[in-house]
Design a protein around this motif. Structure first.
Motif, mmCIF file in Angstrom:
data_model
loop_
_atom_site.group_PDB
_atom_site.id
_atom_site.type_symbol
_atom_site.label_atom_id
_atom_site.label_comp_id
_atom_site.label_asym_id
_atom_site.label_seq_id
_atom_site.Cartn_x
_atom_site.Cartn_y
_atom_site.Cartn_z
ATOM 1 N N SER A 45 40.794 34.222 28.324
ATOM 2 C CA SER A 45 40.982 35.337 29.540
ATOM 3 C C SER A 45 41.222 36.902 28.791
ATOM 4 O O SER A 45 41.729 37.617 29.392
ATOM 5 C CB SER A 45 42.230 34.934 30.389
ATOM 6 O OG SER A 45 43.257 34.906 29.749
ATOM 7 N N VAL B 153 37.853 34.610 36.697
ATOM 8 C CA VAL B 153 38.620 34.404 35.260
ATOM 9 C C VAL B 153 39.908 33.797 35.253
ATOM 10 O O VAL B 153 40.806 33.950 36.370
ATOM 11 C CB VAL B 153 38.992 35.687 34.752
ATOM 12 C CG1 VAL B 153 39.582 35.302 33.371
ATOM 13 C CG2 VAL B 153 37.658 36.655 34.527
ATOM 14 N N CYS C 236 43.000 33.209 34.250
ATOM 15 C CA CYS C 236 44.009 33.950 33.413
ATOM 16 C C CYS C 236 45.217 33.186 32.576
ATOM 17 O O CYS C 236 45.628 32.133 33.507
ATOM 18 C CB CYS C 236 44.445 34.875 34.147
ATOM 19 S SG CYS C 236 43.138 36.306 34.563
ATOM 20 N N SER D 240 41.001 36.577 40.318
ATOM 21 C CA SER D 240 41.447 35.855 39.027
ATOM 22 C C SER D 240 42.764 34.825 39.545
ATOM 23 O O SER D 240 43.021 34.827 40.646
ATOM 24 C CB SER D 240 42.339 36.919 38.248
ATOM 25 O OG SER D 240 41.222 37.813 37.776
#
Length: 255
Positions: free
Chosen positions: A143, A161, A163, A180
């Protein structure tokens, strides 16, 4: 008596304000994802094989109507972004004895997974996203904002993403990425505190998401949940039917 009444009124006022702040946080941070969707885990299963992150697996998932494709992202020894679940898994698939070895980009490009599947370089990933404008890429393993943004920044509305840190999460939120997700539920309290601070700074999170594991649905409470990993759509559907706040389930068999 008047003194105690003032203290009591002050305490009640504090509780009312705290409750309002909490409700504001919850309402404003509800995930905007309405539909429940499958995610093709590690590109999806191909010929009964999982975790290949291969070109053939991704193409098969797209042919089966999958919109969300997850890929594990790693760096080669010469710092090129590629898709592989781990170097140990990759080396097993290509027959390299030293499971800890990391190939160069050229070695990676020339290899065949299980003797027949094509490993994905960043150029391949870029091409797939370009040719298939409806596909959303879900990342794992990495990430790092500097790397992800440099390589995938132009697709930020189509990249989710996963994270690993608070800092990474807020970077993607502040830079226009579709969504995210936090991997750790234990940070939900700190997320609330940080969100209040960020609101005072004039910033606002568009989404709130976290990852939970299958079987642990009751341990983490968040507006949008990602669940690891079901065998197929049928198993995923059973989770969707039980938990309305689960919006994404990773599946291996995409057919």
């Amino acid at each position: 008596m008047s003194k105690y009444k003032n203290i009591l009124y002050g305490l009640l006022m504090f509780l009312v304000i705290a409750a309002c702040c909490f409700l504001y946080f919850v309402c404003e941070n509800r995930c905007c994802v309405e539909e429940q969707s499958y995610i093709a885990h590690a590109g999806g299963e191909i010929d009964g094989y999982t975790y290949t992150n291969s070109k053939e697996a991704v193409e098969h998932s797209i042919e089966c109507g999958m919109k969300y494709i997850e890929l594990d992202l790693l760096l080669t020894s010469d710092s090129s972004l590629v898709a592989a679940h781990s170097w140990a898994d990759y080396n097993k698939m290509v027959g390299v004895e030293n499971l800890d070895s990391i190939p160069t980009l050229e070695q990676f490009k020339q290899s065949k997974l299980l003797g027949k599947y094509t490993p994905l370089t960043f150029a391949d990933i870029d091409s797939i996203l370009c040719v298939n404008p409806d596909i959303v890429l879900v990342t794992d393993k990495m990430s790092n904002p500097a790397i992800i943004d440099a390589c995938l920044g132009k697709y930020k509305e189509r990249v989710i993403v996963e994270c690993m840190t608070d800092e990474d999460y807020y970077f993607y939120m502040d830079h226009g990425y579709k969504m995210s997700m936090y991997r750790n539920g234990k940070y939900l309290i700190s997320q609330f505190i940080q969100s209040v601070v960020r609101r005072l700074q004039g910033k606002k999170d568009r989404y709130s998401a976290c990852v939970i594991y299958k079987g642990d649905q009751d341990k983490i409470h968040c507006d949008c949940k990602f669940v690891y990993t079901c065998r197929d759509r049928h198993e995923a559907d059973s989770i969707f039917s039980q938990y309305n706040d689960v919006k994404f389930v990773y599946i291996d068999n995409v057919e």
